[in-house]
Design an enzyme around this catalytic site. Structure first.
Site, PDB file in Angstrom:
ATOM      1  N   LYS A   1       3.323   5.420  18.200  1.00  0.00           N
ATOM      2  CA  LYS A   1       3.463   6.708  17.669  1.00  0.00           C
ATOM      3  C   LYS A   1       3.750   7.602  18.860  1.00  0.00           C
ATOM      4  CE  LYS A   1       0.076   5.125  14.030  1.00  0.00           C
ATOM      5  NZ  LYS A   1      -1.056   4.992  13.892  1.00  0.00           N
TER       6      LYS A   1
ATOM      7  N   LYS B   1       6.563   2.463  12.404  1.00  0.00           N
ATOM      8  CA  LYS B   1       6.449   3.267  13.959  1.00  0.00           C
ATOM      9  C   LYS B   1       6.952   2.072  14.811  1.00  0.00           C
ATOM     10  CE  LYS B   1       2.086   1.529  12.523  1.00  0.00           C
ATOM     11  NZ  LYS B   1       0.965   1.633  11.761  1.00  0.00           N
TER      12      LYS B   1
ATOM     13  N   GLY C   1      -3.171   5.075   4.863  1.00  0.00           N
ATOM     14  CA  GLY C   1      -3.477   5.072   3.540  1.00  0.00           C
ATOM     15  C   GLY C   1      -2.624   5.333   2.601  1.00  0.00           C
TER      16      GLY C   1
ATOM     17  N   THR D   1       0.785  -1.317   0.213  1.00  0.00           N
ATOM     18  CA  THR D   1       0.016  -0.117  -0.084  1.00  0.00           C
ATOM     19  C   THR D   1       0.876   1.148   0.046  1.00  0.00           C
ATOM     20  OG1 THR D   1      -1.590  -1.251   1.330  1.00  0.00           O
ATOM     21  CG2 THR D   1      -1.714   1.161   1.115  1.00  0.00           C
TER      22      THR D   1
HETATM   23  N1  HSE Z   1      -3.930   0.650  12.192  1.00  0.00           N
HETATM   24  C1  HSE Z   1      -3.291   2.163  11.926  1.00  0.00           C
HETATM   25  C2  HSE Z   1      -4.313   3.186  12.156  1.00  0.00           C
HETATM   26  C3  HSE Z   1      -2.740   2.183  10.543  1.00  0.00           C
HETATM   27  O1  HSE Z   1      -5.531   2.565  12.378  1.00  0.00           O
HETATM   28  O2  HSE Z   1      -4.174   4.067  12.500  1.00  0.00           O
HETATM   29  C4  HSE Z   1      -1.765   3.641  10.485  1.00  0.00           C
HETATM   30  O3  HSE Z   1      -0.768   3.599  11.259  1.00  0.00           O
END
Ligand code: HSE
Length: 430
Positions: free
Chosen positions: A207, A107, A304, A15
């Site tokens: 994060k 991350k 995305g 992606t």
């Molecule tokens: N799984 C993560 C989310 C994707 O839902 O934010 C982006 O890090």
């Protein structure tokens, strides 16, 4: 003037990798103007060469051996987009040792191994950049390091997991069940490969570790983050929160108080009129309070293909223009900041209790609070249910977590309490 080429090798053409190829192709003129160089993706490592992709691979040499890329002398910058902390770590280390700059959207890799990888990058005089690892397309690391660089950061509070936000939004707006919405989030491709990373707060903690580090100039300390997911949030909590004037959001919160760093990921009741409470669906947003600028808010897509590619390519342009901000330039001055003990965190709390309906129950509960110097700011009780139980929600004043836990443990011991008392932080974010 002759425009020099910069050769890129991509590890992983899923992606995000596919998004990078598509954005670099579509916006080539703009990116060349901004970077001053021609950027060419010469190689990409993929698991299956014959797989269908979201991007064209016509001019890219594909390999199934990612080490071919990190050991290729003609490649200047490696984009690590495979994810995980095993192979990805080996590849990043090898690329850095070979003198290549590395950009990653990973991350977990940075949160867990970032300290050693950044040291390695420093020793090899290369850059290791990771804007895409936090909140996808939102340039939050660059905002902290560049636009807000005059400030002492007082607070970072973010909705940094889109899947969790999507689930909570659907539960609130449509009264849907947690499990049902999670299945939809997986089908829509929002969730991590292992959805427990989303719903148990691990993805957000990865994060937040990065955000807290950059915000406060501290070494990464993922292990010091107190982490709680949204899997225990019930429809009843959502309804009580709404009735009390709040919205439940899954927040990553980082504060530095008295030189100690406080980092926590948990569901949080926030006033429903606040800006963050209105960040819905899969969107992300990060609130940063600086001591000069005051509150600032950053909103955008947290995942995305092209949103994440936007952050990856911005890092690439920074490397090419030598305007890098969030790795070794700041990193060499980063400190080991002491972490705040979770028990010392002060907060307002929401409690939900299921108690037998009999005279004196509320009086007993409030007496325990009084003994612990906890003030009750609001109480809501629903009609008694068919099992003769009262459903009660209580809001406390601002108290130390240890005090609250002691009081709740005492309440819990009473026979009239029918299930574990639910505790959720409340933040006004002022
Ligand atoms: N799984 C993560 C989310 C994707 O839902 O934010 C982006 O890090």
């Amino acid at each position: 003037m002759r425009v020099k080429n910069v050769n890129i090798g991509i590890l992983g053409l899923g992606t995000v990798g596919g998004g990078v190829v598509n954005v670099l192709t579509r916006n080539q003129a703009e990116i060349t103007r901004r970077s001053g160089k021609n950027i060419t993706i010469t190689h990409a490592a993929v698991r299956d060469i014959n797989q269908d992709r979201i991007c064209s691979t016509d001019d890219i040499s594909l390999t199934q051996d990612p080490f071919e890329i990190v050991n290729n002398n003609d490649i200047d910058v490696v984009l690590e987009l495979v994810g995980g902390t095993g192979l990805a770590k080996d590849l990043v280390e090898q690329a850095i040792k070979n003198g290549k700059h590395v950009i990653t959207a990973n991350k977990a890799l940075i949160a867990i191994h970032g300290n050693e990888l950044l040291e390695l990058a420093k020793a090899n005089n290369t850059h290791l950049l990771f804007e895409a690892a936090v909140a996808g397309g939102i340039p939050i690391l660059k905002s902290l390091e560049q636009g807000l660089s005059a400030n002492q950061v007082e607070l970072v509070a973010g909705i940094i997991n889109g899947t969790g936000n999507f689930i909570l939004t659907e539960m609130r707006d449509k009264g849907r069940d947690f499990d049902d919405v999670l299945k939809e989030a997986q089908a829509l491709g929002y969730a991590e490969a292992d959805p427990t990373f989303d719903v148990e707060g691990i993805d957000a903690a990865h994060k937040l570790a990065i955000l807290g580090s950059i915000a406060f100039g501290c070494k990464l300390q993922f292990d010091n983050i107190s982490t709680e997911g949204i899997s225990q949030i019930s429809g009843e909590d959502v309804a009580f929160a709404t009735e009390l004037g709040y919205s439940i959001k899954h927040l990553g919160i980082a504060k530095k108080i008295d030189n100690k760093v406080q980092m926590r990921v948990h569901p949080t009741l926030i006033p429903k009129t606040s800006l963050l409470a209105n960040v819905d669906g899969v969107m992300n947003a990060v609130l940063v309070k600086g001591n000069a600028v005051g509150p600032t808010l950053y909103y955008g897509a947290g995942a995305g293909d092209e949103a994440t590619a936007s952050a990856v390519i911005a890092d690439l342009i920074d490397i090419i223009k030598d305007t890098v901000s969030h790795d070794i330039l700041g990193w060499q001055n980063f400190e080991d900041c002491p972490a705040c003990d979770t028990n010392d965190i002060e907060s307002v709390f929401y409690l939900r209790l299921l108690a037998t309906d009999k005279p004196g129950v509320l009086a007993d509960i409030t007496a325990i609070f009084a003994n612990h110097s906890i003030s009750v700011e609001a109480v809501v009780q629903k009609q008694i249910d068919s099992k003769n139980n009262a459903h009660i929600a209580i809001i406390t004043n601002m108290i130390k977590t240890s005090e609250l836990n002691e009081a709740v443990a005492e309440i819990q011991k009473n026979d009239f309490i029918q299930e574990d008392v639910k505790i959720i932080h409340i933040e006004t974010l002022d």
